[in-house]
Scaffold this motif. Structure first.
Motif, PDB file in Angstrom:
ATOM      1  N   GLU A  71      -4.925   2.189  -0.143  1.00 50.00           N
ATOM      2  CA  GLU A  71      -4.657   3.760  -0.506  1.00 50.00           C
ATOM      3  C   GLU A  71      -5.306   4.552  -0.637  1.00 50.00           C
ATOM      4  O   GLU A  71      -4.752   5.845  -1.211  1.00 50.00           O
ATOM      5  CB  GLU A  71      -3.258   3.823  -0.703  1.00 50.00           C
ATOM      6  CG  GLU A  71      -1.977   2.518  -0.684  1.00 50.00           C
ATOM      7  CD  GLU A  71      -1.100   3.568   0.207  1.00 50.00           C
ATOM      8  OE1 GLU A  71      -1.175   4.886   0.480  1.00 50.00           O
ATOM      9  OE2 GLU A  71      -0.155   3.125   0.141  1.00 50.00           O
ATOM     10  N   THR A 113      -3.011  -2.998  -5.423  1.00 50.71           N
ATOM     11  CA  THR A 113      -3.607  -1.664  -4.341  1.00 50.71           C
ATOM     12  C   THR A 113      -4.335  -0.601  -4.758  1.00 50.71           C
ATOM     13  O   THR A 113      -4.985  -1.093  -6.327  1.00 50.71           O
ATOM     14  CB  THR A 113      -1.965  -0.520  -4.270  1.00 50.71           C
ATOM     15  OG1 THR A 113      -2.537   0.704  -2.916  1.00 50.71           O
ATOM     16  CG2 THR A 113      -1.948  -0.090  -5.413  1.00 50.71           C
ATOM     17  N   PHE A 163      -3.245  -3.449  -0.445  1.00 51.55           N
ATOM     18  CA  PHE A 163      -2.881  -2.046   0.269  1.00 51.55           C
ATOM     19  C   PHE A 163      -3.306  -1.550   0.439  1.00 51.55           C
ATOM     20  O   PHE A 163      -4.120  -0.743  -1.157  1.00 51.55           O
ATOM     21  CB  PHE A 163      -1.211  -1.416   0.357  1.00 51.55           C
ATOM     22  CG  PHE A 163      -0.084  -2.140   0.702  1.00 51.55           C
ATOM     23  CD1 PHE A 163      -0.481  -3.012   1.791  1.00 51.55           C
ATOM     24  CD2 PHE A 163       0.968  -2.166   0.045  1.00 51.55           C
ATOM     25  CE1 PHE A 163      -0.046  -4.107   2.542  1.00 51.55           C
ATOM     26  CE2 PHE A 163       1.700  -3.137   1.014  1.00 51.55           C
ATOM     27  CZ  PHE A 163       1.601  -3.839   1.981  1.00 51.55           C
ATOM     28  N   ASN A 213       4.055   2.602 -10.538  1.00 49.76           N
ATOM     29  CA  ASN A 213       4.044   1.291  -9.916  1.00 49.76           C
ATOM     30  C   ASN A 213       4.853  -0.098 -10.799  1.00 49.76           C
ATOM     31  O   ASN A 213       3.799  -0.190 -11.104  1.00 49.76           O
ATOM     32  CB  ASN A 213       2.735   0.359  -9.778  1.00 49.76           C
ATOM     33  CG  ASN A 213       2.213   2.077  -8.094  1.00 49.76           C
ATOM     34  OD1 ASN A 213       2.209   2.086  -7.292  1.00 49.76           O
ATOM     35  ND2 ASN A 213       1.248   2.986  -9.063  1.00 49.76           N
ATOM     36  N   GLY A 246       2.240   5.236  -3.746  1.00 46.28           N
ATOM     37  CA  GLY A 246       0.979   4.692  -2.246  1.00 46.28           C
ATOM     38  C   GLY A 246       2.653   5.214  -1.362  1.00 46.28           C
ATOM     39  O   GLY A 246       3.104   5.255  -1.518  1.00 46.28           O
TER      40      GLY A 246
END
Length: 434
Positions: free
Chosen positions: A237, A260, A235, A106, A248
């Motif tokens: 996930e 996330t 988010f 990420n 993700g």
């Protein structure tokens, strides 16, 4: 009655609810007849307390074992950690290495905090996001755990009916949390815009995808709305992560959050969850208090590092998506051949279906009952793993076809499904999970 059923009877006198996870209660599958407990699990085979072996064509440890049960490489890494010591006064280096790996996956993010369960990770993310935004109110879409912040939604009515369970009581949740969490429906940007305009929202937390995907550029509109109003976008996930991409599922849509949360898949059955976020937001964690002894144990990060290594090498997300697509095609083919109507939902690797009829839960119970006799753990859900083979699926479909033939006779009025059941009808599960 087998050893598992007997033990569950005792468990209900000792443990409120019988077990720690709603989704594992036998009543969710086959009341009074579900094996309930396992003695061993390997690949996609589970053994009960009586030594019976079953192929798990259902939920694979609630979606935690995408590489199959007892994966040799992951288990070997964990066993080495056990031999070297799991806890110490000093920290384990694996948590740093794992943070580096998650940031590599990420690159929009820069910092990570770890926990051991999805509910904890969601609570951590909310604490950090509220602190970073300077505002208490949260807009939510999806399932985000059991903590007070989330269940407080139902102090404003039955707000979680489309996200968790209908009619859920917020008993025990402080009433002064009322009017702090506001649910919105997926793909309904107008509803979210209205909430943001009226409720001083500091955080938007949502599942990226569950039963269906975004329409009309929904995720981009959410991202733009959050950016415009200085709202932290989270988010969740925990469930969807690493099932359609190496990371993700938001990667699939090209939309980046501020935070996330990953869980379930990244430890292949070992407890590890991660909160990954942008540096300027995550650093705010230092201005509040987020700390727990067992978040520093070594087994979770060790398992996650090895799991991510194996996932990346074999491209597990591609395998489980293909397997899930085969399962969905097989369900539809059997339904069509037997004149049954079903609706299929979820992403391929987390697929579920329901009968379009007056009594779908009775048929779901009948499937579980009859497939158990054929040595399958099966319901109307399928969480794919790399351990599921073409042979497993073919054997499953052959067995399921026999049950579908019986259901077809019930639909024609030739048989009564209620007379075929050997116990009560199963309970309804999570509104958005089943």
């Amino acid at each position: 009655m087998g050893k598992g059923q007997e033990l569950y009877k005792k468990a209900k006198t000792l443990i409120p609810g019988g077990t720690m996870l709603l989704s594992k209660r036998p009543e969710m599958f086959l009341p009074e007849h579900w094996p309930s407990y396992f003695s061993k699990a390997k690949g996609c085979t589970v053994w009960d307390l009586d030594g019976n072996a079953y192929k798990d064509l259902s939920i694979m440890g609630i979606g935690t074992n995408t590489l199959g049960y007892g994966h040799d490489e992951v288990d070997d890494a964990v066993m080495q950690t056990v031999k070297n010591g799991n806890m110490s006064t000093l920290n384990c280096p694996e948590e740093v290495w794992l943070a580096e790996k998650l940031i590599e996956i990420n690159p929009w993010a820069a910092m990570v905090r770890f926990a051991r369960s999805g509910g904890e990770a969601n609570a951590i993310a909310i604490r950090i996001a509220r602190a970073a935004s300077g505002k208490d109110n949260v807009a939510i879409c999806g399932y985000h755990g059991w903590h007070d912040w989330y269940l407080s939604t139902n102090h404003n009515g039955d707000g979680l009916s489309e996200h968790l369970l209908p009619g859920l009581s917020p008993n025990g949740v402080p009433k002064n949390l009322k009017n702090t969490v506001f649910p919105f429906r997926y793909n309904n940007i107008e509803e979210l815009e209205q909430i943001v305009a009226n409720e001083n929202i500091g955080v938007i937390k949502m599942e990226v995808v569950r039963n269906f995907g975004p329409e009309n550029n929904f995720l981009q509109k959410v991202r733009d709305l959050a950016t415009k109003n200085n709202i932290v976008l989270v988010f969740d996930e925990c469930t969807s992560g690493f099932r359609e991409t190496f990371g993700g599922i938001f990667k699939k849509y090209g939309i980046e959050p501020d935070i996330t949360i990953f869980g379930k898949t990244i430890g292949n059955g070992y407890a590890l969850t991660a909160v990954v976020g942008r540096q300027e937001i995550m650093e705010v964690a230092q201005t509040t208090f987020i700390s727990s002894t067992f978040w520093t144990e070594r087994i979770g990060p060790t398992a996650a590092l090895k799991t991510l290594e194996v996932m990346e090498r074999v491209k597990s997300w591609e395998i489980i998506t293909q397997t899930g697509e085969k399962m969905r095609a097989g369900w539809k083919k059997l339904a069509d051949e037997n004149g049954l109507k079903i609706s299929i939902s979820g992403i391929p690797a987390l697929s579920t279906y329901a009968f379009q009829c007056d009594n779908p839960l009775a048929y779901k119970t009948l499937i579980t009952q009859e497939m158990l006799k054929k040595r399958f753990l099966a319901s109307t859900n399928f969480y794919a793993s790399t351990a599921h083979t073409e042979t497993d699926l073919n054997a499953y479909f052959e067995a399921l076809n026999e049950v579908y033939q019986v259901i077809a006779k019930c639909e024609k009025g030739e048989l009564d499904v209620m007379k075929l059941l050997e116990g009560p009808v199963c309970h309804a599960g999570f509104a958005r999970l089943n």
